[in-house]
Write an enzyme that holds these catalytic residues in place. Structure first.
Site, PDB file in Angstrom:
ATOM      1  CG  HIS A  94     -47.176   5.361 -69.331  1.00  0.00           C
ATOM      2  ND1 HIS A  94     -46.698   6.246 -70.267  1.00  0.00           N
ATOM      3  CD2 HIS A  94     -48.124   6.049 -68.640  1.00  0.00           C
ATOM      4  CE1 HIS A  94     -47.313   7.407 -70.138  1.00  0.00           C
ATOM      5  NE2 HIS A  94     -48.192   7.318 -69.162  1.00  0.00           N
ATOM      6  CG  HIS A 148     -51.576   6.604 -67.686  1.00  0.00           C
ATOM      7  ND1 HIS A 148     -50.706   7.469 -67.065  1.00  0.00           N
ATOM      8  CD2 HIS A 148     -52.109   5.827 -66.701  1.00  0.00           C
ATOM      9  CE1 HIS A 148     -50.703   7.224 -65.766  1.00  0.00           C
ATOM     10  NE2 HIS A 148     -51.532   6.229 -65.515  1.00  0.00           N
ATOM     11  CG  ASP A 162     -52.399  10.417 -71.710  1.00  0.00           C
ATOM     12  OD1 ASP A 162     -52.448   9.493 -70.871  1.00  0.00           O
ATOM     13  OD2 ASP A 162     -51.510  11.292 -71.675  1.00  0.00           O
ATOM     14  CG  HIS A 163     -49.087   7.866 -73.014  1.00  0.00           C
ATOM     15  ND1 HIS A 163     -47.937   8.544 -73.354  1.00  0.00           N
ATOM     16  CD2 HIS A 163     -49.690   8.604 -72.048  1.00  0.00           C
ATOM     17  CE1 HIS A 163     -47.849   9.642 -72.609  1.00  0.00           C
ATOM     18  NE2 HIS A 163     -48.900   9.699 -71.808  1.00  0.00           N
ATOM     19  CG  HIS A 191     -46.482   8.795 -64.930  1.00  0.00           C
ATOM     20  ND1 HIS A 191     -47.181   9.897 -64.520  1.00  0.00           N
ATOM     21  CD2 HIS A 191     -47.138   8.316 -66.030  1.00  0.00           C
ATOM     22  CE1 HIS A 191     -48.226  10.072 -65.335  1.00  0.00           C
ATOM     23  NE2 HIS A 191     -48.212   9.131 -66.254  1.00  0.00           N
ATOM     24  CG  ASP A 251     -46.783  10.797 -69.410  1.00  0.00           C
ATOM     25  OD1 ASP A 251     -46.369  11.352 -70.445  1.00  0.00           O
ATOM     26  OD2 ASP A 251     -47.990  10.576 -69.186  1.00  0.00           O
ATOM     27  CG  HIS A 302     -48.201  14.978 -71.379  1.00  0.00           C
ATOM     28  ND1 HIS A 302     -49.522  15.086 -71.741  1.00  0.00           N
ATOM     29  CD2 HIS A 302     -48.035  13.715 -70.919  1.00  0.00           C
ATOM     30  CE1 HIS A 302     -50.133  13.929 -71.490  1.00  0.00           C
ATOM     31  NE2 HIS A 302     -49.258  13.082 -71.002  1.00  0.00           N
TER      32      HIS A 302
HETATM   33 FE    FE Z   1     -49.633  11.050 -70.377  1.00  0.00          FE
HETATM   34 ZN    ZN Z   2     -49.305   8.932 -68.182  1.00  0.00          ZN
END
Ligand code: FE
Ligand code: ZN
Length: 257
Positions: free
Chosen positions: A58, A60, A62-63, A116, A135, A173
């Site tokens: 996805h 975001h 942090d990915h 999410h 996530d 995570h």
């Molecule tokens: Fe994440």
């Molecule tokens: Zn995420």
């Protein structure tokens, strides 16, 4: 039967995981998500591996934040959700729910797990018995519902719950200890959960990863997958209610826990 994939877990940033997959037959290498190019490069270099593909779950940061550096270093290409092309790094392969794609000789299937984010996808490899959930599903938890609806997230998790129970789920995570603490309030009479919470505490005290989990273990201990169970319904004060509504209540409580 031996797995067709070698899988390496790479801890990134404060609590993210990336997963390096190597198709044993062809030697092709992919990474699921790119939170941190440095950590991923280090794990690849250590093994003398290149990188052919980045499989994005996805959009975001942090990915995907590690994508540009990995691309320039390895010349790798991205795979991701066709419906999210507008906000993902440039995709070489854009996939929809149910689409199949091969890493070398090993087939992966896309499962849409929106909730999410909308158009969040998971990658399932039946032959290896593994699913990469990003996530969506976490150990003893699930992602916060930022873009979709509770019903959408419940339907997404239900697809993962329907995979063979021995399927190993690799998640995005390391939230498992905090998840366990909340889960004990949402399913307080669940003996399997109480036992697992202790195990998780011991594992984290030793710095061990709790990934992967299995679908069977999540069915037994994850309150977000157990919204149809009497014990969780009772704890929510919603006996006999629609599981999707019970899921929504569990998610709301976790948001403020
Ligand atoms: Fe994440
Ligand atoms: Zn995420």
């Amino acid at each position: 039967m031996a797995s067709p994939l070698e899988i390496v877990t790479v801890p990134c940033l404060s609590d993210n995981y990336a997963y390096i997959l190597r198709d044993k037959a062809s030697g092709k290498v992919a990474v699921v998500d790119a939170p941190d190019a440095k950590a991923i490069s280090k794990a690849l270099d250590k093994r003398g591996w290149g990188l052919d593909w980045i499989l994005i779950t996805h959009h975001h940061g942090d990915h995907v934040d590690g994508v540009p550096k990995l691309k320039s270093r390895y010349g790798c290409k991205c795979v991701g959700a066709k419906k999210d092309e507008g906000r993902l790094p440039k995709l070489k392969v854009a996939l929809n729910e149910g689409d199949k794609w091969k890493l070398g000789e090993t087939r992966l299937r896309v499962i849409d797990v929106s909730g999410h984010t909308v158009n969040h996808i998971a990658y399932y490899c039946k032959k290896a018995g593994v699913v990469f959930t990003g996530d969506s599903l976490f150990a003893i938890g699930c992602g916060r519902v930022f873009e979709g609806t509770h019903l959408m997230m419940w339907e997404s998790l239900s697809k993962l719950a329907a995979l063979p129970p021995e399927t190993e789920a690799y998640f995005g995570h390391e939230y498992t200890l905090a998840n366990a603490k909340f889960a004990l309030t949402a399913d307080p009479e669940n003996a399997a959960l109480a036992e697992r919470a202790k195990e998780v505490e011991a594992m984290r005290a030793k710095g061990e990863f709790t990934t992967p989990t299995t679908i069977g273990l999540e069915l037994a201990t994850n309150p977000f997958l157990r919204a149809a169970e009497a014990s969780v319904q009772k704890a929510m004060g919603m006996e006999g209610a629609d599981p999707a509504a019970v899921f929504g209540e569990v998610r709301r409580r976790k948001d403020v826990f």
